[in-house]
Write a protein that holds these residues in place. Structure first.
Motif, PDB file in Angstrom:
ATOM      1  N   GLU A   1      28.677 -23.184  -6.021  1.00 29.95           N
ATOM      2  CA  GLU A   1      29.931 -22.647  -5.471  1.00 29.95           C
ATOM      3  C   GLU A   1      29.964 -21.119  -5.483  1.00 29.95           C
ATOM      4  O   GLU A   1      30.865 -20.500  -4.899  1.00 29.95           O
ATOM      5  N   ASN A   2      28.981 -20.501  -6.122  1.00 26.41           N
ATOM      6  CA  ASN A   2      28.929 -19.032  -6.198  1.00 26.41           C
ATOM      7  C   ASN A   2      28.623 -18.450  -4.815  1.00 26.41           C
ATOM      8  O   ASN A   2      27.844 -19.023  -4.041  1.00 26.41           O
TER       9      ASN A   2
ATOM     10  N   THR B   1      27.157 -10.916  -7.629  1.00 27.52           N
ATOM     11  CA  THR B   1      28.369 -11.603  -7.150  1.00 27.52           C
ATOM     12  C   THR B   1      29.448 -10.587  -6.770  1.00 27.52           C
ATOM     13  O   THR B   1      30.037 -10.672  -5.676  1.00 27.52           O
TER      14      THR B   1
ATOM     15  N   CYS C   1      24.911 -18.231  -3.462  1.00 34.80           N
ATOM     16  CA  CYS C   1      24.331 -19.367  -2.733  1.00 34.80           C
ATOM     17  C   CYS C   1      24.818 -19.384  -1.289  1.00 34.80           C
ATOM     18  O   CYS C   1      24.030 -19.597  -0.356  1.00 34.80           O
TER      19      CYS C   1
ATOM     20  N   VAL D   1      21.707 -20.664  -9.875  1.00 34.97           N
ATOM     21  CA  VAL D   1      23.053 -20.108  -9.682  1.00 34.97           C
ATOM     22  C   VAL D   1      23.971 -21.278  -9.289  1.00 34.97           C
ATOM     23  O   VAL D   1      23.570 -22.127  -8.480  1.00 34.97           O
ATOM     24  N   PRO D   2      25.184 -21.369  -9.833  1.00 30.47           N
ATOM     25  CA  PRO D   2      26.100 -22.452  -9.432  1.00 30.47           C
ATOM     26  C   PRO D   2      26.291 -22.481  -7.919  1.00 30.47           C
ATOM     27  O   PRO D   2      26.439 -21.432  -7.279  1.00 30.47           O
TER      28      PRO D   2
ATOM     29  N   THR E   1      30.760  -9.773  -2.910  1.00 26.45           N
ATOM     30  CA  THR E   1      32.184  -9.971  -2.629  1.00 26.45           C
ATOM     31  C   THR E   1      32.789  -8.722  -1.977  1.00 26.45           C
ATOM     32  O   THR E   1      33.625  -8.821  -1.073  1.00 26.45           O
TER      33      THR E   1
ATOM     34  N   GLU F   1      23.673 -11.614 -12.370  1.00 26.00           N
ATOM     35  CA  GLU F   1      24.423 -12.527 -11.500  1.00 26.00           C
ATOM     36  C   GLU F   1      25.836 -11.994 -11.262  1.00 26.00           C
ATOM     37  O   GLU F   1      26.343 -12.050 -10.131  1.00 26.00           O
ATOM     38  N   LYS F   2      26.442 -11.457 -12.292  1.00 20.27           N
ATOM     39  CA  LYS F   2      27.786 -10.871 -12.137  1.00 20.27           C
ATOM     40  C   LYS F   2      27.739  -9.660 -11.216  1.00 20.27           C
ATOM     41  O   LYS F   2      28.587  -9.504 -10.338  1.00 20.27           O
TER      42      LYS F   2
END
Length: 199
Positions: free
Chosen positions: A158-159, A68, A162, A155-156, A72, A64-65
């Motif tokens: 706010e990530n 993400t 999503c 996955v949250p 980004t 996930e990191k």
């Protein structure tokens, strides 16, 4: 004639003994490990679930990191689409190979995905409902058959995963799906036991 028969028998016995000497068997570390793995061990279902939960939590945190960070940094839509399909993610690929885990990223549409087991679709539907109701999500483990465990973690919302990968959906939802072979779980448990210091 008896003497000839005895001599022939003695020669055959010598050949058999020569061929069956321990020198012909190479006790490599790999062979020793295989023999150790084949020993019957008592492993409870609770032990298996605990190990799957631990492994699933660690794997999803790392991948996930990586996803993400990569999303980004990604500049164009094509690159982002590749990343959402989990393509060109070196750490994810390495982890998948190391632990024998199949890693997927599922979204709201997968609630209707017939390639998934019915139990998995029910879990996804529950995740989707929780996301719609803005409720907290927890990891889930399903035993699909005698050989496979499925670890899911949402996955949250706010990530960026999503937002970028499932932002066009009515409810942006991303759920990790890890398919883990029972044999690999048992081997991991054995490795953990070996690493523990003796009291």
């Amino acid at each position: 004639m008896n003497r000839l028969t005895s001599l022939t028998s003695a020669l055959l016995l010598a050949v058999v003994i020569t061929r069956c000497t321990p020198d012909r068997v190479k006790y490599t570390p790999e062979l020793k490990q295989q023999m150790a793995d084949m020993k019957i061990k008592r492993v409870t279902n609770a032990d298996l679930v605990e190990t799957v939960d631990e492994l699933g939590g660690k794997v999803t945190a790392v991948v996930e990191k990586e996803l993400t960070d990569s999303l980004t940094k990604a500049a164009d839509a094509g690159r982002k689409a590749q990343l959402c399909q989990l393509q060109n993610l070196p750490r994810l690929d390495a982890i998948s190979k190391k632990y024998g885990v199949t890693i997927q990223l599922l979204g709201p549409a997968d609630v209707q995905n017939k390639t998934l087991d019915a139990k998995e679709r029910e879990v996804l539907d529950a995740y989707l409902y929780n996301a719609e109701q803005k409720q907290s999500q927890i990891a889930n483990i399903q035993k699909i058959n005698d050989t496979t465990y499925i670890y899911n973690a949402a996955v949250p919302t706010e990530n960026v995963i999503c937002q970028i990968c499932f932002g066009t959906e009515k409810t942006p939802l991303a759920v990790w799906r890890l398919a883990i072979n029972k044999r690999d779980v048992v081997l991991r448990m054995n490795a953990s036991v070996k690493k523990k210091p003796a009291n």
